[in-house]
Design an enzyme around this catalytic site. Sequence first.
Site, PDB file in Angstrom:
ATOM      1  N   PHE A 155       0.812  -1.076   0.022  1.00 40.43           N
ATOM      2  CA  PHE A 155      -0.077   0.040   0.112  1.00 40.43           C
ATOM      3  C   PHE A 155       0.877   1.355   0.058  1.00 40.43           C
ATOM      4  CE2 PHE A 155       0.925  -0.184   4.608  1.00 40.43           C
ATOM      5  CZ  PHE A 155       1.214   1.240   4.770  1.00 40.43           C
ATOM      6  N   LYS A 179      -1.196  -7.370  -9.383  1.00 41.14           N
ATOM      7  CA  LYS A 179      -2.160  -7.308  -8.404  1.00 41.14           C
ATOM      8  C   LYS A 179      -1.909  -6.183  -7.647  1.00 41.14           C
ATOM      9  CE  LYS A 179      -3.019  -8.412  -4.678  1.00 41.14           C
ATOM     10  NZ  LYS A 179      -3.450  -7.502  -3.763  1.00 41.14           N
ATOM     11  N   GLU A 182      -4.939  -3.951  -2.321  1.00 40.02           N
ATOM     12  CA  GLU A 182      -6.257  -3.931  -2.350  1.00 40.02           C
ATOM     13  C   GLU A 182      -6.702  -2.678  -1.380  1.00 40.02           C
ATOM     14  OE1 GLU A 182      -4.455  -6.084  -0.646  1.00 40.02           O
ATOM     15  OE2 GLU A 182      -5.304  -6.675   0.856  1.00 40.02           O
ATOM     16  N   SER A 232       5.109  -6.886   3.439  1.00 42.56           N
ATOM     17  CA  SER A 232       5.769  -7.279   4.777  1.00 42.56           C
ATOM     18  C   SER A 232       6.312  -8.940   4.964  1.00 42.56           C
ATOM     19  CB  SER A 232       4.361  -7.549   5.658  1.00 42.56           C
ATOM     20  OG  SER A 232       3.504  -8.403   5.134  1.00 42.56           O
ATOM     21  N   CYS A 287       9.540   1.661   3.581  1.00 35.62           N
ATOM     22  CA  CYS A 287      10.469   0.446   4.131  1.00 35.62           C
ATOM     23  C   CYS A 287      11.827   1.116   4.110  1.00 35.62           C
ATOM     24  CB  CYS A 287      10.506  -0.606   2.835  1.00 35.62           C
ATOM     25  SG  CYS A 287      11.332   0.151   1.255  1.00 35.62           S
ATOM     26  N   GLU A 387       9.464  -4.103  13.085  1.00 35.85           N
ATOM     27  CA  GLU A 387       9.211  -2.852  12.289  1.00 35.85           C
ATOM     28  C   GLU A 387       7.802  -2.328  12.643  1.00 35.85           C
ATOM     29  OE1 GLU A 387       7.847  -3.861   8.315  1.00 35.85           O
ATOM     30  OE2 GLU A 387       9.068  -2.356   7.571  1.00 35.85           O
TER      31      GLU A 387
HETATM   32  P1  NAD Z   1       1.439  -6.795   3.029  1.00 40.42           P
HETATM   33  O1  NAD Z   1       2.537  -7.893   2.895  1.00 40.42           O
HETATM   34  O2  NAD Z   1       0.129  -6.712   4.010  1.00 40.42           O
HETATM   35  O3  NAD Z   1       0.688  -6.655   1.413  1.00 40.42           O
HETATM   36  C1  NAD Z   1       1.439  -6.758   0.309  1.00 40.42           C
HETATM   37  C2  NAD Z   1       0.701  -7.381  -0.693  1.00 40.42           C
HETATM   38  O4  NAD Z   1       0.674  -8.758  -0.485  1.00 40.42           O
HETATM   39  C3  NAD Z   1      -0.703  -6.804  -1.197  1.00 40.42           C
HETATM   40  O5  NAD Z   1      -0.907  -6.710  -2.532  1.00 40.42           O
HETATM   41  C4  NAD Z   1      -1.650  -7.700  -0.458  1.00 40.42           C
HETATM   42  O6  NAD Z   1      -2.927  -8.274  -0.864  1.00 40.42           O
HETATM   43  C5  NAD Z   1      -0.843  -9.011  -0.385  1.00 40.42           C
HETATM   44  N1  NAD Z   1      -0.963 -10.018   0.790  1.00 40.42           N
HETATM   45  C6  NAD Z   1      -1.295  -9.604   2.026  1.00 40.42           C
HETATM   46  N2  NAD Z   1      -1.596 -10.648   2.660  1.00 40.42           N
HETATM   47  C7  NAD Z   1      -1.338 -11.801   1.945  1.00 40.42           C
HETATM   48  C8  NAD Z   1      -1.091 -13.183   2.136  1.00 40.42           C
HETATM   49  N3  NAD Z   1      -1.228 -13.738   3.351  1.00 40.42           N
HETATM   50  N4  NAD Z   1      -0.932 -13.917   1.369  1.00 40.42           N
HETATM   51  C9  NAD Z   1      -0.561 -13.416  -0.042  1.00 40.42           C
HETATM   52  N5  NAD Z   1      -0.679 -12.230  -0.290  1.00 40.42           N
HETATM   53  C10 NAD Z   1      -0.963 -11.348   0.507  1.00 40.42           C
HETATM   54  O7  NAD Z   1       2.307  -5.271   3.063  1.00 40.42           O
HETATM   55  P2  NAD Z   1       1.759  -4.028   3.106  1.00 40.42           P
HETATM   56  O8  NAD Z   1       1.108  -3.652   4.629  1.00 40.42           O
HETATM   57  O9  NAD Z   1       0.820  -3.680   2.122  1.00 40.42           O
HETATM   58  O10 NAD Z   1       2.856  -2.922   3.061  1.00 40.42           O
HETATM   59  C11 NAD Z   1       3.793  -2.697   3.879  1.00 40.42           C
HETATM   60  C12 NAD Z   1       5.142  -3.596   4.064  1.00 40.42           C
HETATM   61  O11 NAD Z   1       5.648  -3.554   3.038  1.00 40.42           O
HETATM   62  C13 NAD Z   1       5.974  -3.097   5.359  1.00 40.42           C
HETATM   63  O12 NAD Z   1       6.376  -4.171   5.889  1.00 40.42           O
HETATM   64  C14 NAD Z   1       7.255  -2.495   4.330  1.00 40.42           C
HETATM   65  O13 NAD Z   1       8.546  -2.657   5.097  1.00 40.42           O
HETATM   66  C15 NAD Z   1       7.314  -3.280   3.257  1.00 40.42           C
HETATM   67  N6  NAD Z   1       7.679  -2.602   2.019  1.00 40.42           N
HETATM   68  C16 NAD Z   1       8.819  -3.241   1.551  1.00 40.42           C
HETATM   69  C17 NAD Z   1       9.823  -2.560   0.549  1.00 40.42           C
HETATM   70  C18 NAD Z   1      11.151  -2.909   0.164  1.00 40.42           C
HETATM   71  O14 NAD Z   1      11.563  -2.674  -0.828  1.00 40.42           O
HETATM   72  N7  NAD Z   1      11.738  -3.888   1.004  1.00 40.42           N
HETATM   73  C19 NAD Z   1       9.035  -1.519   0.046  1.00 40.42           C
HETATM   74  C20 NAD Z   1       7.812  -1.159   0.422  1.00 40.42           C
HETATM   75  C21 NAD Z   1       7.208  -1.692   1.421  1.00 40.42           C
END
Ligand code: NAD
Length: 502
Positions: A155, A179, A182, A232, A287, A387
Site C-alpha cells: 500500500f 495485483k 487492495e 511485509s 520501507c 518493524e
Molecule cells: P502486505 O504484506 O500486507 O501486503 C502486500 C501485498 O501482499 C498486497 O498486495 C496484499 O494484497 C498481499 N497479501 C497480503 N497478505 C497476503 C497473504 N497472506 N498471502 C498472499 N498475499 C498477501 O504489506 P503492506 O502492509 O501492503 O505493505 C507494508 C510492508 O511492505 C512493510 O512491511 C514494508 O516494509 C514493506 N515494504 C517493503 C519494501 C522493500 O522494498 N523492501 C518497499 C515497500 C514496502
Amino acid sequence: MNDANLISPVPLYINGEFVNSSSNQWIEVTNPATNAVIANVPCTTESEIESAISSAGATFEQWKEVPVPDRARLMLSYQQLLKDHHDELAQLLSSETGKNFADAKGDVWRGIEVVEQAANIASLMMGETVENVASDIDSYSLIQPLGVCCGITPFNFPAMIPLWMFPMAIAAGNTFVLKPSEQVPLTAMRLAELFEQAGAPQGVLQIVHGSKEQVDYLLAHPDIRTISFVGSVPVAKHIYQTGTQHLKRVQAFAGAKNHMVVMPDAKMEQVVNHLVGSSVGAAGQRCMAISVAVLVGNASEIIPELKAAMQKVKPGVSDDSNAAYGPLISPAAKQRVLNLIEQGKQQGATCEVDGSHCQVDGYPDGNWLGPTLFSGVSTDMAIYQQEIFGPVLVCIGVETLDEAITLINNNPYGNGTSIFTACGAAARKFQHRIQVGQVGVNVPIPVPLPFFSFTGWRGSFYGDLHAYGKQAVRFYTETKTVTARWFDEDIPDGPNMTIHLR
Ligand code: NAD
C-alpha cells in the site's frame, strides 16, 4: 453483491478492457484522513484471473516480436504522459494513502525515473560476443524475454512500486499481470489508463485485484514465469516459498528496521533535521524510513534538540501545506503502532515525545499519530525488534563505531542504513563492514536511482536479482548462448569425438 450497490467499483483491466468484476466479494477502499469509503475493489474470481493470464500469454507471442526500439519508444511516450499527469496522479494517490501532496508527487516521480530507465532497454539487453572461441567459431549471447510476469504490490507506494515492475518487464518483451494492494488500487488503474494512452497494445498489462486468495492463485499458476513482490516479512516469506515451490523465479522485498549511526563529529543540526524527516515522513510508512538512531558516544547529547524538533512536526490532510505527513493507512495499522508504543513504555524505554493522542482539527475520524520518540531503548524491547511502520523513532546509545556496526549486523533486517559523520575513514569502515544492502553517507534514505538496483539484503529480501536497473533486466529475461560456425570452404574434418571445439 451487485456492483450497482457499491461506491465506485474498481474495474479489472483484462485484454485491454476496463471491466467490472462479477465477484460477490468486495473490499472497501477508504480515505485514511476520514475513513470514508471512496471505492470498492473486487476479489477477482478465478475465471477472471484465468482470462487475464491467458490474454497475457497470447499477447506475449506478438509482443516479444515487437522490435526493441519500438518497445523503448512506448516507454518514452509513457514517461511524457506520466509527467503531464504528475499532479493529477499525486492527488489521486493522496486520496487513497493520505500522503501529503509533495510526498505523493515524490512517489510518482520515483516511478517516472524507472520508466525513463525502461526507455533505455536496448542497451540494457545487449548480449556478449567473443570471436574465435575456436577456429572460425564465434560465440554470442542473446537476451530474451520470459513470458508472463506477475507483480504483487504493497500500500505504501501506489505509483512507485508498480512502476518498479511492469515497465522494465514489458520493455524487456514480457507481458505482465499486476495485483496492486487492495488498500490503494486507484493509482494503479490510472497508471494503466495512461499506459494504454501512451500506445501500449492491448493485453501487455493486465490488472486483477484482491488479497491472499487471489495471490495464492497467481503463485500456483503454471503460465506465470516470475513473481515480483513487495510487502511485509511474513507475506514475503510465503510468496518466496510458494512461488519457488511452483518453480517460478521470485524476488520478494520485505520489511525493514533501518538504523542511522550518528558519530560525535557529525553536524548536529543536519542530523536532527534528517532524523526527523526520515523517521516520521510519510508517517513512517516507508520501507527505507529510519526507525533507529544509533548515537555514538556524546552524540546522545542531541536528544533534547531532537525532542524539540519532533514536537514541532504535525500531521495533517494532504492539501494542508503545513502538514509534515499524513495519517496511517488504516485504523488497524494505527492500533498496531499504538500497541507497540504502549509496549515500549511498559518495557522501560523513555517516551520523550508521545504521539498516541494526536488529533487533527476537522478530521476526527482520521488515523492520526503524532511523532513519537523513545530514548534508553535496548535490543530486547519490542520497539527495537519489530518493524513499527509508524512515525516512531527509537534511540540507542553505544560507545564506539565498532559497537554500532555489530548492533546493525546482528539485526535480522538489511534494507537500508546510514552514517552521519565528518570523518571519511569512519564512513569507509562503515560502508565496507555493514551487512545492509543500501548505505547512505550523510544521506538518510539512500534509495538508489534506477540505473542502479534496489538492493535490500538479509531479512529484507528473498531472492537474488533485485528491482530495476540491470538486475531487473536479468530477472525478467533469459540468456541464450549461441556457438556458430559458417563453412566457407571444405575443410577436411572427420568426426570430433571430444568435447573440445575444433
Ligand atoms: P502486505 O504484506 O500486507 O501486503 C502486500 C501485498 O501482499 C498486497 O498486495 C496484499 O494484497 C498481499 N497479501 C497480503 N497478505 C497476503 C497473504 N497472506 N498471502 C498472499 N498475499 C498477501 O504489506 P503492506 O502492509 O501492503 O505493505 C507494508 C510492508 O511492505 C512493510 O512491511 C514494508 O516494509 C514493506 N515494504 C517493503 C519494501 C522493500 O522494498 N523492501 C518497499 C515497500 C514496502
